[in-house]
Design an enzyme around this catalytic site. Structure first.
Site, PDB file in Angstrom:
ATOM      1  N   GLY A   1       0.728  -1.167   0.056  1.00 11.72           N
ATOM      2  CA  GLY A   1       0.039   0.059  -0.041  1.00 11.72           C
ATOM      3  C   GLY A   1       0.847   1.224   0.011  1.00 11.72           C
ATOM      4  O   GLY A   1       0.347   2.431  -0.678  1.00 11.72           O
ATOM      5  N   THR A   2       1.802   1.207   0.848  1.00  9.90           N
ATOM      6  CA  THR A   2       2.794   2.525   0.899  1.00  9.90           C
ATOM      7  C   THR A   2       3.430   2.822  -0.575  1.00  9.90           C
ATOM      8  O   THR A   2       3.396   4.077  -0.906  1.00  9.90           O
ATOM      9  CB  THR A   2       4.037   2.341   1.922  1.00  9.90           C
ATOM     10  OG1 THR A   2       3.318   1.842   2.972  1.00  9.90           O
ATOM     11  CG2 THR A   2       4.954   3.371   1.887  1.00  9.90           C
TER      12      THR A   2
ATOM     13  N   SER B   1      -4.729  -1.625   0.059  1.00  9.80           N
ATOM     14  CA  SER B   1      -3.753  -2.384   0.609  1.00  9.80           C
ATOM     15  C   SER B   1      -4.468  -3.866   0.971  1.00  9.80           C
ATOM     16  O   SER B   1      -5.373  -3.882   1.855  1.00  9.80           O
ATOM     17  CB  SER B   1      -3.210  -1.961   1.775  1.00  9.80           C
ATOM     18  OG  SER B   1      -2.164  -2.916   2.497  1.00  9.80           O
ATOM     19  N   ALA B   2      -3.846  -5.014   0.295  1.00  6.21           N
ATOM     20  CA  ALA B   2      -4.575  -6.368   0.595  1.00  6.21           C
ATOM     21  C   ALA B   2      -4.576  -6.767   2.034  1.00  6.21           C
ATOM     22  O   ALA B   2      -5.531  -7.521   2.322  1.00  6.21           O
ATOM     23  CB  ALA B   2      -3.990  -7.294  -0.376  1.00  6.21           C
TER      24      ALA B   2
ATOM     25  N   CYS C   1       4.364   8.263  22.537  1.00  7.08           N
ATOM     26  CA  CYS C   1       5.389   7.146  23.222  1.00  7.08           C
ATOM     27  C   CYS C   1       5.150   5.764  22.411  1.00  7.08           C
ATOM     28  O   CYS C   1       6.440   4.894  22.574  1.00  7.08           O
ATOM     29  CB  CYS C   1       4.945   6.845  24.537  1.00  7.08           C
ATOM     30  SG  CYS C   1       3.354   6.615  25.117  1.00  7.08           S
TER      31      CYS C   1
END
Lengths: 386, 71
Positions: free
Chosen positions: A72-73, A198-199, A328
Site C-alpha cells: 500500500g505504501t 492494501s490487501a 510514546c
C-alpha cells in the site's frame, strides 16, 4: 497466558482462509515470471490476469486501469508522485487533508523537497475535513492533484468523498482516494480519478498494494521509481510481482466482498457497544471520531493520565492486541498527526479494530477487563482522583 | 500572577498530570504556565482543559502553555 484476542485489523487483518488456500496453490502453480514466454510463464500470466480482473470488477474499474504494487505504501507514493508529475503543466500544488496516511504525506514531503508545494486542509473535532476549505483549496490556481482518505485509518470517520470529488471535477483537478480502510468492508464512494488500497487490510497477505488509475487521468511516475512500461502494461511493478500473494489477495477480496454487508453490520454493532460501554465504565476517557458516519470496524479512545505504551503492554499481557496513536508508541515520539489535527487528547490512546473472526465473547471480555487495567495503571502512576 | 510549572524533559502524560495536581492549588482566575518540551503537550494540555472545563489561555512561546483556573 489468556486467550489471544487480535484487535488490530486496521493494521493487518488475519489472512482469510480463502487467501490461505489460494496462496498455497499459487506457490505450487504460480511462481514463474509472468513476463516470460514459455508455457509456465503463460500460466503465471493467466493467474495474474484473473486476479486483476477479479479485483478490478469489485473496485468498478476496467482491468487495464488496475496495477498491483509491492504494498500500500508503494501504491500511495506512486499515485501521489505520478499524479503530480502527470499534471506538472497545470501546476505544482498538492492539496490533501491533514489526516492522510503518512505514506501520502511523505510523498507530499518529497514533492516539496523537489520544489513543489502542498496545501493541507484541516478537520473538525470529529476528524471530518472542512469541506468549504477543501472546495476553496482545490479552486486555487496551480493545483495539480488532490488526495483524500475515504475514511480515517486512525479514528474511522468517513470523509465526504463525493462532495470533495465534485469540487475537484468542477475545476478539472484529479482526486486520489486512499480507500485502504473501506475496500472489502464498505462501498467506496464514486468520483475519484485514482484509488489506492492494501490487501493486508482486507484479509489478503502483506506486500500487495493496489493502484487504480482511471483512463484519461494524467499519470507519469517519477524516473526514480524505475517502473518499466511493460510491467505497467501488464499490471504490476515496479519490479517482479509476488504472484502467489496477488492471487491470494484476489481470493480474499472476492470472499470478503461476498460477506461485506453482513460483516459490516455485525462489526458495527460491536463497535457501538465498545463506544457506549467504554464511555460509561472507564472514567476520564475521550472516545473520538464520528460515532455514526464511520468505518464499520474501528473505534479509538484516549484515557486521561495514562501512558499509551504502558496501556498497550498491559492489554497485551491480558491477550489483547491493539494499536495506539500516542507519541510514546511511535518511532518519531510525536503524537499521531490525525489526533493532532482533530485537537483531541493523544496520550493513553488505543485503537481497536475488528475483523470477521472477532466474536462477541472476545469484545465482552475486552470490555470487562479494560476498566480494571486502566484503573490499575492510574493507581500505579498515583493519579487517582485528579 | 503566573505560577510556572517546569515539566521539561518529562514525557506525556506527565506534564498533564503535574498540571492537574498544581492547578487546584492556585486561586480561581490565576494562571499556571506549563513548560514542556514533549510535542504531545501542545495537544494534550488544551484537550485536558476542555475535558476539565478549565481555560486554555494559549502558548506565549514555544514549549510554554498557559492554563487559567476557572473553577
Amino acid at each position: 497466558m489468556p486467550e489471544s484476542v487480535y484487535l488490530d485489523a486496521a493494521t493487518a487483518a488475519p489472512l482469510h482462509p480463502a487467501a490461505h488456500q489460494a496462496l498455497l496453490a499459487a506457490l505450487a502453480d504460480g511462481w514463474a515470471d509472468p513476463s516470460r514466454l514459455y508455457s509456465r510463464a503463460r500460466r503465471a500470466r493467466q493467474l495474474l490476469d484473473a486476479a486483476r480482473g477479479a479485483i478490478a470488477e469489485i473496485l468498478g474499474v476496467r482491468p487495464p486501469e488496475l496495477t498491483f504494487t509491492p504494498g500500500g505504501t508503494s501504491a500511495a507514493h506512486l499515485a501521489v508522485l505520478g499524479g503530480l508529475r502527470g499534471r506538472a503543466r497545470a501546476g505544482n500544488v498538492f492539496v490533501h487533508s491533514a489526516i492522510e496516511h503518512s505514506a501520502i504525506l511523505h510523498a507530499g514531503e518529497d514533492h516539496v523537497a523537489s520544489g513543489g508545494a502542498t496545501l493541507s486542509i484541516g478537520v473538525d473535532r470529529l476528524g471530518r475535513i472542512d469541506l468549504p476549505a477543501w472546495e476553496a483549496g482545490v479552486r486555487t490556481s496551480g493545483v495539480a492533484l488532490a488526495a483524500l482518505i475515504a475514511a480515517s485509518h486512525e479514528v474511522a470517520t468517513v470523509q465526504p468523498v463525493e462532495a470533495a470529488a465534485a469540487a475537484c471535477a468542477a475545476v478539472g483537478v484529479p482526486l486520489l482516494v486512499d480507500a485502504a480502510v473501506l475496500v472489502g468492508r464498505a462501498p467506496v464512494p464514486p468520483g475519484w480519478s485514482m484509488l489506492v488500497a492494501s490487501a493486508r487490510k482486507w484479509g489478503g497477505p502483506p506486500g500487495v498494494g493496489v493502484l487504480a488509475i482511471r483512463s484519461g487521468t494524467r499519470f507519469d511516475p517519477p524516473s526514480t521509481a524505475h517502473w518499466a512500461q511493460p510491467e505497467r502494461n501488464a499490471g504490476y511493478g515496479p519490479g517482479a510481482p509476488d504472484l502467489p500473494a496477488i492471487v491470494a489477495a484476489a481470493a480474499a477480496l472476492r470472499a470478503v466482498y461476498a460477506e461485506a454487508a453482513a460483516e459490516a453490520e455485525r462489526q458495527s454493532r460491536l463497535v457501538d457497544r465498545i463506544r457506549d460501554r467504554v464511555a460509561v465504565t472507564v472514567p476520564d476517557v475521550e472516545v473520538v471520531g464520528d460515532p455514526v458516519d464511520r468505518a464499520p470496524h474501528m473505534v479509538t479512545f484516549s484515557c486521561l493520565y495514562v501512558d499509551g505504551e504502558a496501556l498497550l503492554y498491559a492489554l497485551d499481557r491480558r491477550g489483547f492486541a491493539v494499536s495506539s496513536g500516542s507519541s510514546c508508541t511511535s518511532s518519531t515520539l510525536r503524537p499521531s498527526h490525525v489526533l493532532e489535527a482533530m485537537g483531541v487528547l493523544s496520550h493513553g490512546n488505543v485503537r481497536v479494530s475488528l475483523h470477521r473472526e472477532t466474536t462477541e465473547e472476545q469484545i465482552e471480555r475486552f470490555l470487562a477487563e479494560l476498566p480494571g487495567i486502566v484503573a490499575d495503571l492510574r493507581e500505579r502512576a498515583g493519579v487517582t482522583g485528579l | 500572577m503566573t505560577v510556572e510549572l517546569d515539566c521539561r524533559g518529562k514525557r506525556c502524560p506527565i506534564p498533564v498530570i503535574e498540571l492537574a495536581k498544581r492547578l487546584p492549588r492556585v486561586a480561581v482566575g490565576e494562571v499556571v504556565r506549563v513548560l514542556a518540551d514533549d510535542p504531545a503537550a501542545a495537544l494534550d494540555i488544551p484537550a485536558w482543559c476542555r475535558m476539565r472545563d478549565q481555560e486554555y489561555a494559549g502558548s506565549p512561546a514555544p514549549g510554554a502553555y498557559d492554563v487559567r483556573r476557572l473553577r
